[in-house]
Design a protein around this motif. Structure first.
Motif, PDB file in Angstrom:
ATOM      1  N   TYR A 253       0.836  -1.208   0.000  1.00  0.00           N
ATOM      2  CA  TYR A 253       0.000   0.000   0.000  1.00  0.00           C
ATOM      3  C   TYR A 253       0.869   1.257   0.000  1.00  0.00           C
ATOM      4  O   TYR A 253       0.581   2.234  -0.702  1.00  0.00           O
ATOM      5  CB  TYR A 253      -0.920   0.014   1.225  1.00  0.00           C
ATOM      6  CG  TYR A 253      -2.043  -0.994   1.184  1.00  0.00           C
ATOM      7  CD1 TYR A 253      -2.624  -1.375  -0.019  1.00  0.00           C
ATOM      8  CD2 TYR A 253      -2.539  -1.564   2.359  1.00  0.00           C
ATOM      9  CE1 TYR A 253      -3.649  -2.307  -0.054  1.00  0.00           C
ATOM     10  CE2 TYR A 253      -3.565  -2.491   2.332  1.00  0.00           C
ATOM     11  CZ  TYR A 253      -4.118  -2.862   1.115  1.00  0.00           C
ATOM     12  OH  TYR A 253      -5.133  -3.774   1.087  1.00  0.00           O
ATOM     13  N   GLU A 258      -0.891   4.592  -1.317  1.00  0.00           N
ATOM     14  CA  GLU A 258      -2.118   4.516  -0.511  1.00  0.00           C
ATOM     15  C   GLU A 258      -1.728   4.667   0.958  1.00  0.00           C
ATOM     16  O   GLU A 258      -1.853   3.741   1.761  1.00  0.00           O
ATOM     17  CB  GLU A 258      -2.802   3.168  -0.753  1.00  0.00           C
ATOM     18  CG  GLU A 258      -3.226   2.924  -2.183  1.00  0.00           C
ATOM     19  CD  GLU A 258      -4.565   3.583  -2.503  1.00  0.00           C
ATOM     20  OE1 GLU A 258      -5.135   4.214  -1.598  1.00  0.00           O
ATOM     21  OE2 GLU A 258      -5.015   3.467  -3.647  1.00  0.00           O
ATOM     22  N   LYS A 261      -4.460   4.115   3.793  1.00  0.00           N
ATOM     23  CA  LYS A 261      -4.791   2.696   3.932  1.00  0.00           C
ATOM     24  C   LYS A 261      -3.644   1.947   4.606  1.00  0.00           C
ATOM     25  O   LYS A 261      -3.860   1.075   5.464  1.00  0.00           O
ATOM     26  CB  LYS A 261      -5.076   2.109   2.546  1.00  0.00           C
ATOM     27  CG  LYS A 261      -5.730   0.738   2.585  1.00  0.00           C
ATOM     28  CD  LYS A 261      -5.880   0.148   1.179  1.00  0.00           C
ATOM     29  CE  LYS A 261      -7.013   0.782   0.425  1.00  0.00           C
ATOM     30  NZ  LYS A 261      -7.283   0.041  -0.841  1.00  0.00           N
ATOM     31  N   CYS A 262      -2.420   2.300   4.224  1.00  0.00           N
ATOM     32  CA  CYS A 262      -1.232   1.693   4.826  1.00  0.00           C
ATOM     33  C   CYS A 262      -1.167   2.006   6.318  1.00  0.00           C
ATOM     34  O   CYS A 262      -0.941   1.114   7.147  1.00  0.00           O
ATOM     35  CB  CYS A 262       0.021   2.213   4.123  1.00  0.00           C
ATOM     36  SG  CYS A 262       1.569   1.724   4.890  1.00  0.00           S
TER      37      CYS A 262
END
Length: 547
Positions: A253, A258, A261-262
């Motif tokens: 991610y 991202e 999200k990570c």
């Protein structure tokens, strides 16, 4: 003493080792070895001494035995003692003069004919030759012979795919490029029961494939399968909740941009396992990108308290200071991290970035070049060298900073920027389009600048309609970019659409009211509008009403 009494003492030694009572283990192992003079018992005594940190005594015991050069286990344990004593040249001498080719294949097979006494009799036992190859790699790495270290680590994992430590060194120390990692995995000979391990290793290496390919690899490990080991009932086996696998997913991610999200995934993981250091590194990187300075501060405090001797702890402190733009302090702590662990790639990049943030190009380049030398499979140092050349307007030199990783879209983005600055707009369009084609996941805000740069290049080529389409696509990802609004306004201005141009100049100036370009162009657009009318289409329609 009867044989059964001796066997009972051997059991006591093994139990003391399992309970970490090493002094007791050494005491009883010494007595067993004195009674029997059996090579297996001498080895057991040396093993107890090694575990009790009596490295010099263990080495002397092994070296004094007549069997040390004939039994691979004796030789390996003696070399392990020399490793702990940091006597690397002697360690290599003890391991022998084997040879390895450029692909990591052992060409000298004399060791295979050596004696190998006292096998443990386990169902699966890691090949002793693999362990010896790995130790050779560590010795060469300590002696800063990274080329030989890389070959011996490859030899270790090829000799036995279960020797995870060898693969870990190759991956964590960025010794191989993307293609080399894939090639190495393709040569590993896994047993029929180790299909899951092959899949797991493919998740550990660099992940620059398309999103559906990488996600399929993760799903393969996460799906539940019946375990037929138990005959009475099927047991569902899955790695879905495994922290190592989830840390790999978080790393992916982060690589895709991202970051939120990570960060959410690593936060969840660290609640379950707060001391998972690989996950901690990814968490710090995500927090840096998101500007979460409070989180970085708390993480740094906890790491320094729990692991004061680890490079990661001081790297976290450097990240905090970098995040709050105190680059002198950041540089100091990144430097401390590299002094504690010279193979910590992220610390070297942070060290260079801290210099670059203060426009100290020579020092930044020195850090990046060191990283490029230490980590031949890591493309980011080369990429940052190119970016630093661009910052100093050395565009030809920047173009020569070729990447080691042909799959990373950031590489093509930077090449597009180089081409744009050199006024090679057609080439810039090609590079930016190639960037978008190599993005492994769906577009995120991270790639807004790439799309805007592509729109700028199209505008330079007078392909205004295409440029407008890309500007609008960039605005769909982020509505906070002055460059996008200014470029869109100027493109509309070139098309004589003054009303739209004025609207977007105003939006650009809302972000930076003192922007000279937008201020001047807004004045021109207002003058053009007053001279030619509000909108040519509206003007012709209103004129028709009076006829």
């Amino acid at each position: 003493m009867r044989e059964e009494d001796i066997e009972r003492l051997r059991g006591v030694v093994r139990d003391c080792v399992s309970k970490h009572l090493y002094s007791s283990a050494i005491f009883f192992a010494d007595k067993v070895a004195a009674i029997t003079s059996d090579p297996a018992d001498i080895y057991m005594q040396a093993q107890a001494l090694y575990l009790g940190r009596h490295y010099r005594r263990a080495f002397h015991l092994l070296n004094a035995s007549q069997i040390v050069l004939r039994d691979l286990r004796f030789r390996y344990l003696a070399a392990k003692c020399l490793e702990e004593l940091k006597e690397w040249d002697q360690c290599l001498l003890m391991l022998g003069d084997a040879k390895v080719d450029e692909h990591g294949n052992i060409t000298d097979t004399r060791e295979c004919n050596s004696m190998y006494l006292d096998k443990d009799g386990e169902d699966r036992e890691i090949n002793i030759l693999s362990a010896i190859c790995f130790l050779r790699g560590k010795a060469y790495e300590a002696l800063e012979n990274h080329a030989q270290a890389r070959l011996w680590y490859k030899a270790a994992i090829k000799a036995d795919p279960l020797c995870y430590e060898a693969l870990e060194c190759l991956i964590e120390n960025h010794m191989l490029t993307c293609d080399e990692e894939r090639t190495l995995l393709s040569y590993l000979q896994f047993g029929p029961e180790d299909g899951w391990l092959s899949s797991f290793y493919s998740c550990l290496i660099k992940k620059y494939d398309k999103e559906n390919v990488v996600e399929a690899k993760f799903r393969e490990l996460e799906q539940s399968e019946p375990n037929t080991k138990f005959s009475d009932k099927s047991v569902l086996c899955t790695l879905k909740a495994n922290t190592d696998l989830l840390a790999c997913k978080a790393e992916y991610y982060h690589q895709c941009g991202e970051y939120q999200k990570c960060f959410e995934l690593t936060s969840e993981l660290l609640e379950k396992d707060p001391f998972h250091l690989k996950c901690t590194l990814v968490h710090l990187a995500a927090a840096m990108e998101l500007g979460h300075s409070n989180e970085l501060y708390l993480m740094a405090c906890n790491l320094v308290k729990d692991y004061p001797q680890k490079a990661l702890s001081w790297f976290a402190v450097g990240c905090y200071y970098y995040c709050i733009k105190k680059y002198d302090q950041a540089r100091r702590y990144f430097s401390k991290a590299t002094s504690l662990d010279g193979t910590f790639a992220s610390a070297w990049i942070g060290y260079g970035n801290a210099y670059a943030a203060q426009e100290e190009g020579d020092h930044a380049m020195s850090a990046y070049r060191t990283a490029a030398r230490l980590f031949p499979g890591y493309h980011l140092p080369t990429l940052y060298i190119g970016m630093e050349y661009m910052r100093t307007h050395s565009f030809k030199l920047a173009e020569q900073a070729k990447s080691i990783c042909p799959s990373d879209p950031l590489v093509y983005n930077e090449l597009g920027v180089v081409a744009y600055h050199m006024k090679e707009y057609k080439k810039a369009v090609q590079w930016f389009e190639k960037t978008l084609a190599h993005i492994p996941s769906s577009l995120s805000e991270m790639w807004e600048s790439t799309i805007t740069n592509l729109a700028h290049s199209l505008r330079k080529l007078k392909r205004c309609n295409e440029a407008i389409a890309y500007y609008e696509r960039a605005l769909a990802l982020s509505t906070r970019s002055l460059s996008t609004y200014a470029g869109l306004a100027y493109t509309y201005h070139l098309q004589n659409n003054y009303t739209a141009a004025i609207t977007y100049y105003h939006k650009a100036l809302w972000f930076k009211p003192d922007n000279q370009f937008c201020t001047e162009m807004l004045t021109l657009a207002l003058a053009d509008e007053s001279r030619h009318g509000i909108d040519p289409i509206v003007e012709s329609r209103s004129g028709g009403l009076f006829i």
